[in-house]
Design an enzyme around this catalytic site. Structure first.
Site, PDB file in Angstrom:
ATOM      1  N   CYS A 183       0.680  -1.094  -0.006  1.00 47.45           N
ATOM      2  CA  CYS A 183      -0.115  -0.115   0.072  1.00 47.45           C
ATOM      3  C   CYS A 183       0.970   1.379   0.035  1.00 47.45           C
ATOM      4  O   CYS A 183       1.995   1.308   0.695  1.00 47.45           O
ATOM      5  CB  CYS A 183      -0.976  -0.078   1.251  1.00 47.45           C
ATOM      6  SG  CYS A 183      -1.747  -1.452   1.393  1.00 47.45           S
TER       7      CYS A 183
ATOM      8  N   ARG B  28       5.325   0.501  -5.963  1.00 50.55           N
ATOM      9  CA  ARG B  28       5.241  -0.468  -4.777  1.00 50.55           C
ATOM     10  C   ARG B  28       4.176  -1.784  -5.141  1.00 50.55           C
ATOM     11  O   ARG B  28       4.331  -2.598  -4.272  1.00 50.55           O
ATOM     12  CB  ARG B  28       4.694   0.420  -3.591  1.00 50.55           C
ATOM     13  CG  ARG B  28       5.468   1.413  -3.384  1.00 50.55           C
ATOM     14  CD  ARG B  28       4.844   2.273  -2.296  1.00 50.55           C
ATOM     15  NE  ARG B  28       4.501   1.684  -0.885  1.00 50.55           N
ATOM     16  CZ  ARG B  28       5.555   2.072   0.154  1.00 50.55           C
ATOM     17  NH1 ARG B  28       6.801   2.653   0.074  1.00 50.55           N
ATOM     18  NH2 ARG B  28       5.206   1.416   1.225  1.00 50.55           N
TER      19      ARG B  28
ATOM     20  N   TRP C 194      -2.947  -2.740  -1.586  1.00 51.25           N
ATOM     21  CA  TRP C 194      -2.275  -4.094  -2.054  1.00 51.25           C
ATOM     22  C   TRP C 194      -3.115  -5.029  -1.039  1.00 51.25           C
ATOM     23  O   TRP C 194      -2.790  -4.888   0.208  1.00 51.25           O
ATOM     24  CB  TRP C 194      -1.005  -3.990  -1.881  1.00 51.25           C
ATOM     25  CG  TRP C 194      -0.618  -5.343  -2.466  1.00 51.25           C
ATOM     26  CD1 TRP C 194       0.068  -5.805  -3.678  1.00 51.25           C
ATOM     27  CD2 TRP C 194       0.152  -6.756  -1.583  1.00 51.25           C
ATOM     28  NE1 TRP C 194       0.639  -6.929  -3.700  1.00 51.25           N
ATOM     29  CE2 TRP C 194       0.689  -7.668  -2.582  1.00 51.25           C
ATOM     30  CE3 TRP C 194      -0.182  -7.067  -0.149  1.00 51.25           C
ATOM     31  CZ2 TRP C 194       0.992  -8.834  -2.065  1.00 51.25           C
ATOM     32  CZ3 TRP C 194       0.157  -8.366   0.142  1.00 51.25           C
ATOM     33  CH2 TRP C 194       0.942  -9.249  -0.858  1.00 51.25           C
TER      34      TRP C 194
ATOM     35  N   ASN D 287      -1.752   1.441   5.966  1.00 51.14           N
ATOM     36  CA  ASN D 287      -0.491   0.409   5.186  1.00 51.14           C
ATOM     37  C   ASN D 287      -0.275  -0.468   6.403  1.00 51.14           C
ATOM     38  O   ASN D 287       0.107   0.235   7.696  1.00 51.14           O
ATOM     39  CB  ASN D 287       0.464   1.022   4.641  1.00 51.14           C
ATOM     40  CG  ASN D 287       1.381   0.108   4.192  1.00 51.14           C
ATOM     41  OD1 ASN D 287       1.136  -1.309   4.042  1.00 51.14           O
ATOM     42  ND2 ASN D 287       2.509   0.646   3.758  1.00 51.14           N
ATOM     43  N   GLY D 288      -0.499  -1.812   6.541  1.00 52.07           N
ATOM     44  CA  GLY D 288      -0.219  -2.659   7.433  1.00 52.07           C
ATOM     45  C   GLY D 288      -1.296  -3.633   7.578  1.00 52.07           C
ATOM     46  O   GLY D 288      -2.069  -3.777   6.972  1.00 52.07           O
TER      47      GLY D 288
ATOM     48  N   GLU E 205      18.294 -16.932  -8.665  1.00 51.66           N
ATOM     49  CA  GLU E 205      17.583 -15.483  -8.880  1.00 51.66           C
ATOM     50  C   GLU E 205      17.132 -15.473 -10.450  1.00 51.66           C
ATOM     51  O   GLU E 205      16.265 -14.822 -10.798  1.00 51.66           O
ATOM     52  CB  GLU E 205      18.917 -14.755  -8.982  1.00 51.66           C
ATOM     53  CG  GLU E 205      18.826 -13.361  -9.278  1.00 51.66           C
ATOM     54  CD  GLU E 205      17.434 -12.497  -8.446  1.00 51.66           C
ATOM     55  OE1 GLU E 205      17.084 -12.967  -7.604  1.00 51.66           O
ATOM     56  OE2 GLU E 205      17.233 -11.173  -8.769  1.00 51.66           O
TER      57      GLU E 205
ATOM     58  N   LYS F  74      13.395 -14.245 -11.392  1.00 50.79           N
ATOM     59  CA  LYS F  74      13.081 -12.822 -12.264  1.00 50.79           C
ATOM     60  C   LYS F  74      12.070 -13.540 -13.190  1.00 50.79           C
ATOM     61  O   LYS F  74      10.999 -12.693 -13.571  1.00 50.79           O
ATOM     62  CB  LYS F  74      14.356 -12.557 -13.188  1.00 50.79           C
ATOM     63  CG  LYS F  74      15.246 -11.704 -12.231  1.00 50.79           C
ATOM     64  CD  LYS F  74      14.932 -10.529 -11.871  1.00 50.79           C
ATOM     65  CE  LYS F  74      14.301 -10.302 -10.655  1.00 50.79           C
ATOM     66  NZ  LYS F  74      14.710 -10.466  -9.344  1.00 50.79           N
TER      67      LYS F  74
ATOM     68  N   GLU G 164       8.617 -14.217 -11.773  1.00 53.43           N
ATOM     69  CA  GLU G 164       8.097 -12.757 -11.201  1.00 53.43           C
ATOM     70  C   GLU G 164       7.286 -11.968 -12.298  1.00 53.43           C
ATOM     71  O   GLU G 164       6.310 -11.458 -12.265  1.00 53.43           O
ATOM     72  CB  GLU G 164       8.950 -11.775 -10.613  1.00 53.43           C
ATOM     73  CG  GLU G 164       9.606 -11.993  -9.078  1.00 53.43           C
ATOM     74  CD  GLU G 164      10.586 -11.348  -8.537  1.00 53.43           C
ATOM     75  OE1 GLU G 164      10.411 -10.808  -7.483  1.00 53.43           O
ATOM     76  OE2 GLU G 164      11.683 -10.897  -9.552  1.00 53.43           O
TER      77      GLU G 164
ATOM     78  N   HIS H  69      18.382 -35.746  -8.703  1.00 55.07           N
ATOM     79  CA  HIS H  69      17.597 -36.231  -7.774  1.00 55.07           C
ATOM     80  C   HIS H  69      16.072 -35.612  -7.742  1.00 55.07           C
ATOM     81  O   HIS H  69      15.438 -35.583  -6.844  1.00 55.07           O
ATOM     82  CB  HIS H  69      18.189 -35.635  -6.380  1.00 55.07           C
ATOM     83  CG  HIS H  69      19.472 -36.238  -6.157  1.00 55.07           C
ATOM     84  ND1 HIS H  69      19.906 -37.506  -5.901  1.00 55.07           N
ATOM     85  CD2 HIS H  69      20.950 -35.590  -6.209  1.00 55.07           C
ATOM     86  CE1 HIS H  69      20.923 -37.822  -5.810  1.00 55.07           C
ATOM     87  NE2 HIS H  69      21.622 -36.440  -6.059  1.00 55.07           N
TER      88      HIS H  69
ATOM     89  N   LYS I 223       6.626  -4.077  -4.266  1.00 53.49           N
ATOM     90  CA  LYS I 223       8.095  -3.835  -4.077  1.00 53.49           C
ATOM     91  C   LYS I 223       8.716  -3.920  -2.875  1.00 53.49           C
ATOM     92  O   LYS I 223       9.728  -4.501  -2.562  1.00 53.49           O
ATOM     93  CB  LYS I 223       8.073  -2.509  -4.779  1.00 53.49           C
ATOM     94  CG  LYS I 223       9.642  -1.934  -4.706  1.00 53.49           C
ATOM     95  CD  LYS I 223      10.429  -2.552  -6.015  1.00 53.49           C
ATOM     96  CE  LYS I 223      11.886  -2.170  -5.951  1.00 53.49           C
ATOM     97  NZ  LYS I 223      12.658  -3.359  -6.446  1.00 53.49           N
TER      98      LYS I 223
HETATM   99  C1  G6P Z   1       9.499  -8.244  -2.493  1.00 55.68           C
HETATM  100  C2  G6P Z   1      10.132  -7.623  -3.789  1.00 55.68           C
HETATM  101  C3  G6P Z   1      11.591  -8.480  -4.241  1.00 55.68           C
HETATM  102  C4  G6P Z   1      12.481  -8.305  -3.056  1.00 55.68           C
HETATM  103  C5  G6P Z   1      11.828  -8.712  -1.756  1.00 55.68           C
HETATM  104  C6  G6P Z   1      12.858  -8.356  -0.466  1.00 55.68           C
HETATM  105  O1  G6P Z   1       9.199  -9.538  -2.654  1.00 55.68           O
HETATM  106  O2  G6P Z   1       9.134  -7.941  -4.858  1.00 55.68           O
HETATM  107  O3  G6P Z   1      11.999  -7.787  -5.469  1.00 55.68           O
HETATM  108  O4  G6P Z   1      13.685  -9.057  -3.353  1.00 55.68           O
HETATM  109  O5  G6P Z   1      10.625  -8.128  -1.647  1.00 55.68           O
HETATM  110  O6  G6P Z   1      12.932  -6.971  -0.444  1.00 55.68           O
HETATM  111  P1  G6P Z   1      13.930  -6.116   0.256  1.00 55.68           P
HETATM  112  O7  G6P Z   1      13.515  -4.444  -0.086  1.00 55.68           O
HETATM  113  O8  G6P Z   1      13.843  -6.542   1.603  1.00 55.68           O
HETATM  114  O9  G6P Z   1      15.192  -6.325  -0.560  1.00 55.68           O
END
Ligand code: G6P
Length: 610
Positions: free
Chosen positions: A2, A27, A74, A100-101, A483, A487, A490, A506, A605
């Site tokens: 949010c 965000r 959100w 937010n929260g 990673e 990516k 996501e 395995h 985000k």
């Molecule tokens: C969310 C974001 C990711 C990020 C993760 C950790 O899931 O979408 O891109 O890696 O949070 O966030 P931070 O700000 O703690 O690195």
């Protein structure tokens, strides 16, 4: 998650709130709304979907006001729809708030309020706050006191802003667990969940701390705790510029952020590398370096991409510092009653510095006497401020939800930390110099890899319709496999798995057939021969292979369908290079599928709730 923005001042707040909400879109959100007070009457406009839809509706309505709040939601409690969107109101429509929260005890509070006759419109936890504050207003308290008293009854987290039509000259804002700032202007003041929402108007920022509540008017602000103790706040001038948070001619923030990695990496190492001495200089660790030389164990906790950076750091720390290192998801760490003592140094890696689980893990560590070290991007963020010491990665604002430049900057800063500590232990000056020189070359080497963008786009075109992807790597490049897969899933919603290449036998090997693209991260290093065997195993089963390999490796070309070459560097730095083609591959596949790359569905985000 949010986004919150609020305005009080001498201008029309409606366009300012919309502009602020657009800055917060990155965000991640699913609905948006604003509330304003005009001549003592409150108006709320909200909808499911984008801020642009809200803007269109507001243009027709032509509302004007000098005080208002805007919110991007959100969803946590209740589906994304107009009713659940914020602001939420009291029954008579005189009070509205945005949040937010998560209010953890909302069910208990709701039950009591319902027994007292309150009717609820939405399924949200937030709406209880509107009625709870209202119940104190009915007892004769003013809006500041009523909010203070209401928050004393609340368990959970909030970044919160409230406006009351009967006291239309003030915004009340409070924070616990979710970030909230005050932007101080001339004859106007702002509130926001992060500085990007107000940056166009002021650089003078006050960061609220947990448990604080502010009363903000056009020309003044006052901060107390929710238990009414006075708090003196400092106004900090931030250096971030608007250019840094704009797309700069790129179609998406994600592409801009991938492409600016040579620069962001340069910024991460600027003034920190002592090549002749073969070491690094990190101001944030100076006061604690002697303690770090004496620790029994390093722990690293983080979430998402930052956790992957932590996995690379585990290899770096154990290889060069020779101290046992463990990496754990912050969400697991915080709840498993971790054993920590004062000879444990715990790193908290976080781009945003606000991730709820990582922040909670940090607090748990401090409570148990461990040394808490932040590795953050956002200056002034909660994790940065609450850590005992730490290092900023200086990647600059990262807006695309899928983290790219923050990851490579985290890796290069973790390499600097390794170099600093290892040299103070037993790494020789020659080896230190070799690593330092290699670090200094990384930004230019990343620039070389970025020139392969067109070639990677062609590969993306060929594979964009795949249903599954497998990413395999060994040693330092195993976290890169994770990673790369993250990516892709996501932003393209293609199912992708990252695996240690040897572990493939395995389980995942059962999935391999001619429809399964397999990405091997196979640069020349100590595990090269072994990974070549793994490539043969996939080839024998008809899998389609894309390899990331070291320049000059001609042997691999004949074994795979596509090779993307990366320059030579020391093993510990290879992930910084090998991840870049994977970022571009995921980006192009998602764009070709017509997806919203910067704001993928369901993702946020900065995850400020558990
Ligand atoms: C969310 C974001 C990711 C990020 C993760 C950790 O899931 O979408 O891109 O890696 O949070 O966030 P931070 O700000 O703690 O690195």
């Amino acid at each position: 998650m949010c986004g919150i923005v609020g305005y009080i001042g001498n201008k029309n707040c409606v366009p300012l709130l919309i502009e602020g909400l657009k800055r917060l879109e990155y965000r991640g959100y699913d609905s948006a709304g604003i509330g304003i007070i005009d001549e003592g009457i409150s108006f709320i406009v909200k909808n499911k979907g984008k801020v642009s839809e809200l803007q269109n509706r507001l243009e027709v309505l032509n509302l004007k006001a000098n005080i208002g709040l805007g919110h991007t939601r959100w969803a946590t409690h209740g589906i994304p729809n107009e009713i659940n969107a914020h602001p939420h109101q009291n029954e008579e429509g005189t009070l509205f708030l945005i949040h937010n929260g998560i209010i953890e005890n909302y069910k208990t509070i709701k039950k009591v309020l319902q027994q007292n006759g309150y009717k609820f419109q939405s399924e949200t936890d937030t709406e209880v706050l509107a009625h709870l504050i209202d119940s104190f207003l009915r007892k004769g308290f003013d809006i500041f006191k009523a909010t203070q008293l209401a928050l004393q009854e609340v368990d959970g987290t909030y970044g919160l802003a409230v406006i009351y039509a009967k006291e239309p000259d003030r915004i009340i804002a409070a924070r616990k667990g979710s970030p909230l700032i005050i932007g101080v202007g001339q004859n106007e003041n702002f509130i926001a969940s992060d500085v990007s929402a107000v940056l166009a108007h002021t650089k003078n920022i006050i960061y609220l701390e947990d448990g604080e509540i502010a009363l903000i008017t056009e020309n003044d602000y006052q901060v107390k705790t929710i238990h009414n103790e006075e708090v003196i706040k400092e106004v900090e001038e931030i250096s971030m510029t608007l250019d840094e948070i704009d797309k700069g001619g790129y179609p998406h923030f994600m592409l801009k952020e991938i492409m600016e990695q040579p620069e962001s990496l340069r910024n991460s190492i600027r003034g920190r590398l002592l090549i002749d001495e073969g070491t690094a200089k990190l101001g944030g660790l100076e006061n604690i370096i002697d303690d770090l030389l004496d620790v029994d164990r390093f722990l690293i906790t983080a979430c998402g991409t930052s956790w992957h950076a932590g996995l690379v750091a585990e290899y770096m720390f154990e290889q060069f510092i020779r101290v046992p290192t463990e990496v754990e998801y912050a969400s697991e760490f915080r709840y498993r009653n971790p054993i920590i003592n004062k000879k444990d140094a715990v790193f908290f890696i976080s781009q945003s510095g606000e991730t709820a689980d990582t922040l909670a893990a940090l607090r748990e560590t401090k409570l148990r006497g461990g040394i808490a070290l932040g590795v953050c991007n956002v200056v002034g963020s909660s994790i940065a401020r609450e850590s005992d010491s730490g290092v900023y990665i200086h990647a600059g604002p990262e807006i695309g939800v899928a983290s790219t430049k923050a990851f490579t900057s985290q890796l290069i800063v973790l390499a600097l930390i390794t170099l600093l500590i290892a040299r103070r232990k037993n790494l020789s000056i020659e080896n230190g110099r070799e690593i330092a020189k290699a670090i200094s070359k990384i930004p230019d080497q990343v620039a070389e890899i970025l020139k392969l963008n067109n070639k990677i786009e062609e590969i993306a075109d060929e594979f964009k319709d795949a249903k599954n992807f497998l990413y395999l790597g060994r040693g330092y490049n195993f976290p890169v496999a994770l990673e790369g897969a993250l990516k892709l899933k996501e932003i393209s919603y293609i199912h992708a798995e990252g695996y240690p290449a040897a572990e493939m036998k395995h389980g995942p090997i059962a999935l391999i057939d001619e429809n399964m693209p397999v990405v091997f991260i196979a640069p020349k290093d100590a595990t090269y021969d072994k990974i070549i065997s793994n490539i043969q195993e996939v080839k024998a089963r008809g899998g389609r292979i894309i390899a990331i390999a070291s320049e000059g490796d001609d042997e691999i070309k004949d074994m795979v369908e596509h090779v993307i070459y990366i320059p030579q560097t020391v093993a510990m730095l290879k992930p910084i290079l090998s991840v870049v083609p994977l970022q571009l591959l995921a980006y192009h596949i998602a764009v070709k599928k017509g997806l919203n790359v910067d704001q993928p569905r369901n993702l946020a985000k900065s995850v400020t709730v558990e």
